[in-house]
Every structure is written in structure tokens, then in C-alpha cells.
Design a protein around this motif. Sequence first.
Motif, mmCIF file in Angstrom:
data_model
loop_
_atom_site.group_PDB
_atom_site.id
_atom_site.type_symbol
_atom_site.label_atom_id
_atom_site.label_comp_id
_atom_site.label_asym_id
_atom_site.label_seq_id
_atom_site.Cartn_x
_atom_site.Cartn_y
_atom_site.Cartn_z
ATOM 1 N N GLY A 1 44.966 -7.739 -46.018
ATOM 2 C CA GLY A 1 45.764 -8.918 -45.719
ATOM 3 C C GLY A 1 45.387 -10.117 -46.574
ATOM 4 N N TRP B 1 44.823 -14.819 -40.770
ATOM 5 C CA TRP B 1 45.156 -13.705 -41.655
ATOM 6 C C TRP B 1 46.613 -13.298 -41.488
ATOM 7 N N HIS C 1 49.003 -9.991 -42.412
ATOM 8 C CA HIS C 1 49.036 -8.592 -42.851
ATOM 9 C C HIS C 1 50.480 -8.119 -42.889
ATOM 10 N N ARG D 1 40.662 -12.229 -33.205
ATOM 11 C CA ARG D 1 40.844 -12.524 -34.629
ATOM 12 C C ARG D 1 42.196 -13.191 -34.819
ATOM 13 N N GLU E 1 45.297 -13.454 -36.391
ATOM 14 C CA GLU E 1 46.015 -12.633 -37.355
ATOM 15 C C GLU E 1 47.461 -12.453 -36.936
ATOM 16 N N TYR F 1 46.931 -22.319 -37.328
ATOM 17 C CA TYR F 1 47.391 -21.061 -36.731
ATOM 18 C C TYR F 1 48.300 -21.322 -35.535
#
Length: 534
Positions: free
Chosen positions: A427, A435, A437, A454, A456, A525
Motif C-alpha cells: 500500500g 495507509w 491499499h 491500523r 487503513e 484520516y
Amino acid sequence: MGGRKSRAGLTGTLLTALLLTGLGCHKPVVRPQSDDEPEKDRYGIKTVGELTSFGSVEPLNVAGVGLVVGLEGTGSPAPAGDYRQMLEKELLRQKVPDVKKVLNSSDCSLVLVSALIPAGARKGDRIDIEVSLPPGSKTTSLKGGYLKHCLLYNYDLLGNLNPEKFAGSNRAVLGHAIAHAEGPVTVGFGSGDEQAKLKTGRIWGGGRTRVDRPLHLILHSKVQSARVANLIATRINSAFAPTVQSPGAEVARFQSNAVVLLKVPHQYQHNLPRFLRVVRLVPVEESPVAEKNNTDTPRKPYRMQLQEDLRDPARTVTAALRLEALGQSSIEPLKSGLQHDSPLVRFCAAEALAYLGSPACGEELARVVRTQPYLRAYALTAMASLDEAVCHVKLREVLTTSADDETRYGAFRALRALDERDPDLAGELLNEAFWLHRIPSEAEPLVHVSVSKRPEIVLFGSSQKLRPPFAIRAGEFVLTASAEDERCSVTHIPLHGEGDSPTRSRCSLELAEIIKCLAAHGAAYSDILEVIRQ
């Protein structure tokens, strides 16, 4: 002991019924384990669990005081008191210039930092970090902040350490620095209103342990001796022999007449409860052959009885665990269970084989992942413990072809657990905070966002687009597109910071490109998640 073991037998029976109903198979005759035939009498063999209890199996609380920087006016001077003194002392130790100016800046904030270190953690393991404000803080938001390197300590209350002199005291006494933390703070989670969520934050994987935290096997008082403790350590190391590579790397180590220290082997790092169960079932004596049980029936040799019980769906769960506790010598008997008519027997045999390092389990575990939702999580965890080609291949097949959302993401997590440096899964790290991906998939497109462990976003497939018209507001960011637009506008309107002007960009309607564009403008995020939610 007998009651607990009989419940395990009942669980096996219920799982068998569920599996057979789902598969539409012919139902074999299931003989429930009788409550009046406890396992100790059935097998006549003494195990580690009968002589010991576990200690240090609960997560360890650690805490410290830290400094969040980069707040652009939403921070506040550190409140006077013990926390400020602790932070000032730490910043001086780190040789930070002009410490008093830093502590009085509205671009920084003193924060309380906490974490849980799981039982069996090893030095260097990552842990999740929680960040909050101390009483009296006037900080309005931690959004966009970065926690500078800080130490986390174990601690206890003074009232617990000396109850006679300090009964009822809630004052904390710091112990040793056993972890450290650093990283970008993610806000917008937890309970409370939106303003409250800006005052707490998380740093997933932002901490690292500085010491090992072994488990403790505590011998029962009647058997405490150097001979018994050494015998237990020797038996456990024999059961987990493939993990012993050099002196000092043993799974079990004698500490005293009363305590044996345990390190969690690599294959059990994602399944501590199973490791504890297997350790308890490691024999500490050889199997009696000619003795009789309470029914005056001559006992069979221990391993022979386990092989027979493995093929009995009512006993297979515990039999597989007991065979696993015998180590590598059980691989061939367990392989025979892979050919059984019962899906539960096949699964239990395959699961035990995975933790013993045998690739023979791969096909059966992959079948369970696809067809048995009740056992899917256990099968994925077992496959994540075995770094063999068959697990990589089968998990990739599930990842790219499964139509079930949870199964696809579970396969992704299992593959990352096997090799987080896999270039196909690595990713992109965006804005040094989360992250992204992108996973090719033959199934329906899927967007998965993580709110734990995490930060993501995983995009399965390649057709995730925002459909115009839309006008989305997320924090300091606005996304707009009219019905005819083939691209959208991304506008950043800074709410803090002097002299900052709005900035605007154009990008495609592809979700991946929008996420990257927002990150380039400094989106957190939580901002990205709000865009996806809307």
C-alpha cells in the motif's frame, strides 16, 4: 477439571451439528462425552495444567506524559502541576531548546499517553496508543498534531503498594520505562460529541515495547521444587522443539522453584489463548499402558487413545489439542484426520497441523474459510501462523475471488500477518498518517475502512467512484461536482493558522485519486472517513 473438559466435548458436538447442517452431509453417530468420565481418568496422564496456573496473562497498563506539536493555535500552555513538571524534566533530558517557551505555546499541548501491553509481548512489538488531555487543559483540538517521542511506564497506586500506611490513596507511583510512543495523532473516534472527539486521539501501532513480557507458569504450592519446575520447562521445550534455535531462545525457562517463564512462539503470536491451552495439555510424565480406568477397562497408550478420539466428533476438539501438545511426532496422526467424513474432525486436525508447521493443512483450512462462517476466523488465524506457499496461494485466491466481504478482508489481514512487506499488499502511506491499499478483485467492488489496530483503507476492485452531483463537507475540506462533471473540486479551507488562504485542486472521480488528493492537502484520516461515510 472434569466439568470443564466435558463442556469442551459438548462444544464439539454442537459445532458438528452446525457444520453438517450447513453442508447437507450424512450425519454420523455422535457419542457425547460423559460427565462421569473426566479426561484425567480417561487418559491417566498428568499434564502441565494440573500442576500450574498462569500468571501475567492480563494486559499491562502503561502511561506517561507527552507533547503534541503542530497544532496551529488549537493547543494551550501546559497546566501547572505534576504533569508539567514531569514533561519539563523529560524535555530537558532530550535537550529540547527553550523548553519553557515550548510548554507555553498554543501550537503545542501537554497530553496524557497510555497503552496496554499484551501478555507475552516481546521487545520491539508494536502497541496502540491512546492520547488524552489532562485536567485543566485549554487545548481545543489535537487534530493534525504529532506526538513527540515519550516514555511509558508501568505504575501502581500507593494504596496498593503500602495499604497499611496509605490506605485508599489513588496517587500513582511510576515504575520502569517499558515502552515508548511517537507518531501522528488521529482524532474523531471514541464517545462524546464532535468537540470532545477532537480532544482525544489514537496512534495505531505508534508504541513499541522496550522489554520482553513473558508469561509466568506458577507451580502449585504442593509441587514447588527445582526438580518439578525444571521438568515442566523441559517438557514444554520438547513439545515446541522446532522453535528452539539457540540457547536463550527456549519457549520455557526455569526461574525458581515456583515459577517457569514462557515466551510465546511465533506461530501463536496471533492466538495466545490457543498457546495457553496447548501448554496446559503438555504431558509431564510418560503414558501408563496397563492401568485401568474407573470402568475397569484397560487403558490404551496415550497417543493411541488420542488418535482414536480424534476421529470421534464428540472428542475431536480436545484430542487435536492434546496431539498438538505432543509436538512434531503428532503430524502423521493428525494428517489421517484430514480424510475423515466429519468436517469438524478435518478442521480440528488441519488447525493443529498449522500450528505444528505442516503445510498439509492448507487445502482444508482454505475450504473452511470459504464454506464455514462459524469457523472462518479460526481458520484464517491458523493460516496466518504458517508461512508456507500453500497458505499464500490459497489466501490470495480467497482475496481476489471471494464474494463475502468479511472473508476478503480477513484474507488480506492474514496475508499481511504472513508478510507485511509483500509488495502487492504494502500500500501507500499517505500524509504520514494512514495507509491506502488497492487490491485487484474479480468480485463486487468493496471499500473497507479500519477503525482499530491500523489506520487503513482497502479498496477491492477498480470501480469505486463518487457519483455526481455531490457537495461533501468534512472538517476543513469541501468536495463538489455537478451532474455533468467528469472531475471534482477539492477545496481546503484552513480554520486555524494565520494568513493561510483556501487552496483548490481538481481530480478524477475515482475514490483512490480523491483520497490521495485530500491527503496531499493535509487531510487527516478522520476527514477521509467522513468523506467516505457521506
